[in-house]
Design a protein around this motif. Sequence first.
Motif, mmCIF file in Angstrom:
data_model
loop_
_atom_site.group_PDB
_atom_site.id
_atom_site.type_symbol
_atom_site.label_atom_id
_atom_site.label_comp_id
_atom_site.label_asym_id
_atom_site.label_seq_id
_atom_site.Cartn_x
_atom_site.Cartn_y
_atom_site.Cartn_z
ATOM 1 N N GLY A 1 36.273 37.456 40.876
ATOM 2 C CA GLY A 1 35.476 38.376 41.668
ATOM 3 C C GLY A 1 34.231 37.770 42.282
ATOM 4 N N VAL A 2 34.123 36.427 42.274
ATOM 5 C CA VAL A 2 32.949 35.741 42.807
ATOM 6 C C VAL A 2 33.372 34.873 43.995
ATOM 7 C CG1 VAL A 2 31.136 34.041 42.306
ATOM 8 C CG2 VAL A 2 31.808 35.717 40.567
ATOM 9 N N ILE A 3 32.570 34.885 45.071
ATOM 10 C CA ILE A 3 32.802 34.003 46.214
ATOM 11 C C ILE A 3 31.899 32.784 46.060
ATOM 12 C CG2 ILE A 3 32.597 33.737 48.716
ATOM 13 C CD1 ILE A 3 33.171 36.726 48.971
ATOM 14 N N VAL A 4 32.514 31.607 45.967
ATOM 15 C CA VAL A 4 31.769 30.356 45.896
ATOM 16 C C VAL A 4 32.217 29.492 47.063
ATOM 17 C CG1 VAL A 4 31.270 28.287 44.545
ATOM 18 C CG2 VAL A 4 31.594 30.476 43.379
ATOM 19 N N HIS A 5 31.300 29.195 47.973
ATOM 20 C CA HIS A 5 31.659 28.373 49.124
ATOM 21 C C HIS A 5 32.089 26.993 48.663
ATOM 22 C CE1 HIS A 5 31.154 26.062 52.875
ATOM 23 N NE2 HIS A 5 31.492 27.210 53.443
ATOM 24 N N GLU A 6 33.040 26.408 49.384
ATOM 25 C CA GLU A 6 33.608 25.144 48.935
ATOM 26 C C GLU A 6 32.601 24.008 48.920
ATOM 27 O OE1 GLU A 6 36.814 24.421 51.580
ATOM 28 O OE2 GLU A 6 35.548 23.716 53.218
ATOM 29 N N SER A 7 31.488 24.132 49.646
ATOM 30 C CA SER A 7 30.471 23.087 49.622
ATOM 31 C C SER A 7 29.464 23.268 48.491
ATOM 32 C CB SER A 7 29.730 23.044 50.963
ATOM 33 O OG SER A 7 28.965 24.224 51.148
ATOM 34 N N ALA A 8 29.526 24.417 47.803
ATOM 35 C CA ALA A 8 28.620 24.651 46.665
ATOM 36 C C ALA A 8 29.135 23.911 45.434
ATOM 37 C CB ALA A 8 28.504 26.139 46.384
ATOM 38 N N TYR A 9 28.236 23.645 44.495
ATOM 39 C CA TYR A 9 28.618 22.933 43.276
ATOM 40 C C TYR A 9 28.130 23.723 42.064
ATOM 41 C CZ TYR A 9 29.948 19.063 40.297
ATOM 42 O OH TYR A 9 30.570 18.292 39.351
ATOM 43 N N ILE A 10 29.066 23.988 41.148
ATOM 44 C CA ILE A 10 28.762 24.759 39.943
ATOM 45 C C ILE A 10 28.991 23.864 38.731
ATOM 46 C CG2 ILE A 10 29.170 26.882 38.667
ATOM 47 C CD1 ILE A 10 28.365 27.361 41.572
ATOM 48 N N ASP A 11 27.940 23.627 37.939
ATOM 49 C CA ASP A 11 28.079 22.808 36.738
ATOM 50 C C ASP A 11 28.847 23.546 35.654
ATOM 51 O OD1 ASP A 11 26.666 20.853 37.991
ATOM 52 O OD2 ASP A 11 24.856 21.022 36.751
ATOM 53 N N ASP A 12 29.159 22.841 34.586
ATOM 54 C CA ASP A 12 29.750 23.465 33.403
ATOM 55 C C ASP A 12 28.727 24.377 32.722
ATOM 56 O OD1 ASP A 12 31.475 20.374 32.602
ATOM 57 O OD2 ASP A 12 32.140 22.097 33.805
ATOM 58 N N GLN A 13 29.234 25.264 31.866
ATOM 59 C CA GLN A 13 28.405 26.179 31.067
ATOM 60 C C GLN A 13 27.541 27.083 31.950
ATOM 61 O OE1 GLN A 13 26.532 24.389 27.502
ATOM 62 N NE2 GLN A 13 27.473 22.447 28.153
ATOM 63 N N VAL A 14 28.146 27.551 33.023
ATOM 64 C CA VAL A 14 27.476 28.493 33.925
ATOM 65 C C VAL A 14 28.232 29.811 33.886
ATOM 66 C CG1 VAL A 14 26.980 29.019 36.345
ATOM 67 C CG2 VAL A 14 26.477 26.747 35.438
ATOM 68 N N GLN A 15 27.507 30.917 33.872
ATOM 69 C CA GLN A 15 28.113 32.247 33.948
ATOM 70 C C GLN A 15 27.670 32.913 35.254
ATOM 71 O OE1 GLN A 15 27.555 34.670 30.404
ATOM 72 N NE2 GLN A 15 27.304 32.836 29.129
ATOM 73 N N ILE A 16 28.652 33.461 35.991
ATOM 74 C CA ILE A 16 28.356 34.173 37.240
ATOM 75 C C ILE A 16 29.090 35.506 37.207
ATOM 76 C CG2 ILE A 16 28.411 34.101 39.751
ATOM 77 C CD1 ILE A 16 28.547 31.109 39.644
ATOM 78 N N GLY A 17 28.377 36.602 37.413
ATOM 79 C CA GLY A 17 28.954 37.937 37.320
ATOM 80 C C GLY A 17 29.777 38.316 38.540
ATOM 81 N N GLU A 18 30.660 39.271 38.333
ATOM 82 C CA GLU A 18 31.561 39.741 39.397
ATOM 83 C C GLU A 18 30.777 40.277 40.584
ATOM 84 O OE1 GLU A 18 35.368 42.807 39.941
ATOM 85 O OE2 GLU A 18 34.367 42.584 38.003
ATOM 86 N N GLY A 19 31.285 39.999 41.782
ATOM 87 C CA GLY A 19 30.667 40.474 43.012
ATOM 88 C C GLY A 19 29.587 39.575 43.563
ATOM 89 N N SER A 20 29.272 38.482 42.858
ATOM 90 C CA SER A 20 28.238 37.570 43.334
ATOM 91 C C SER A 20 28.812 36.585 44.341
ATOM 92 C CB SER A 20 27.610 36.810 42.162
ATOM 93 O OG SER A 20 26.869 37.691 41.343
ATOM 94 N N ARG A 21 27.915 35.981 45.135
ATOM 95 C CA ARG A 21 28.317 35.028 46.164
ATOM 96 C C ARG A 21 27.362 33.841 46.156
ATOM 97 N NH1 ARG A 21 28.113 39.462 50.799
ATOM 98 N NH2 ARG A 21 26.604 40.251 49.308
#
Length: 527
Positions: A341-361
């Motif tokens: 349920g999260v939109i992450v643009h392909e150029s963004a970078y998400i490290d390990d041990q990260v939590q992102i709630g539904e509906g976030s971008r």
Amino acid sequence: MTQENKTKSGYVAVAGCGYWGKNLVRNLAALNVLGAVCDPVPAVAERHAAEYGVKALDWSEVLRNPDLTAVVIAAPAALHASMAMDALMAGKNIFVEKPLSINVAEAEALCKEANRRGLVLMVGHLLQYHPVFLKLKQMVADGTLGRLNYIYSNRLNLGKFRNEENILWSFAPHDISMILSLAGQEPASVSAVGANFLHEHIADVTTTHMSFADGIRAHVFVSWLHPFKEQKLVVVGDRGMAVFDDGQPWGNKLVLFKHSVHWKNGMPEPDKAEGLPVEVPQDEPLRLECQHFLDCVRTGATPRTDGWEGLRVLKVLQKAQDSLAETLKPPETAAKPAFPGVIVHESAYIDDQVQIGEGSRVWHFSHILSRTTIGQNVNIGQNVVAGPDVTVGDNCKIQNNVSIYKGVTLEQGVFCGPSCVFTNVLTPRAEVNRKADFLPTLVRRGTTIGANATIVCGHTINEYAMIAAGAVVTHDVPAFALMAGVPARRIGWVSRAGERLGDDLICPRDGSRYRETGPDQLEEILT
């Protein structure tokens, strides 16, 4: 408010007078209901105001004006949801151009709020008001085509190119709206394919496939990279076929083909018939759409394309977009964490041990560092860095070029303007390790931090405070305080809704009341 007050002349404002909005301005003026125009470019608003003899207002003035009981929103799609919610909270009836939102959760919230307040929420799916489509829908309903088998729609042109949305979101909402209306149901499955040619990340051509529970199949082909303009809807039944070709002269826009298929020796054989133009009284669809909105405001009737209809279209668009994202994924990409349920643009970078709630971008070139928690429905703009060990609450909006360093906590509903700055050490040196000297910063619920403001670490900004653009905060900030300057000092109070309070401490937007309980202390009077 009486029905008479809701429908007197000059009670409608149009927000957005650009490429399409100018046509809405023209029609509403012709219907003698236009009261004001609003545009982010003041000269554009002034030009239309002068042409039609109405007021040119900014958005806040539109919301505060009690004589403007209805607003038409023709702004960029990304602004539709926020502007529509502003208008609902101000008690306005709303006609918002398609799409209702670019987020399903936001669209659903709009529908519920409109229902709760008893206000009209209508979405600009123009072709649902086209006399030719209405005639086609009647033919389907009365069985002229028999049982529906297949529907397809082409919407093709060279341009208008956009960089804020792809071709699917720009062209396809009208076609999806018509198909759902003809099918009388939502699709059981949706898939889409497409291609990018002009921009690395924006689809120029897409085909969306829909399957319905009763066996109907449909597809929508849209492109703004096509040699000629074509807007055509084809409906295939088991006793006839119909073509709505909006590129034809009015008398030939709707053609019925009484084709049939016969079986001979176990093989289907076509029985072709000449196309028969269907007579339809001529009228301008946009005028009819505007008149329908006005009628709904006057009578309280539910619009043909109300918010819930817009939500159904939006759900199909989102499913198509999700499917499209899979087909357009580069063949070799680094694995990224999955956040449902999260939109992450392909150029963004998400490290390990990260939590992102539904509906976030999380948008272009942003980096979320480890052990960071992002709540639900959070919008993180371009080139944002958050973490490590940062907490961002639900419904926050982090604009472009913001860095949120270790020790910063944002509670629910915090707005961080472009390029605002958080520090986490008071006396930094490039060659001295000061990690042990990091000081925490707490930003409580509903606070707004303006563009280029600086928040010096070790302080708390309390609920619903407003930090002006460019301010430098060097001490704790009281709840509801309006802070400005270098260093920042309190220059007034603001309400929960973000409006500056006068001497009476009454919010001009929602009427909420406040009282001072001591030096630099304000509280809301709850009833």
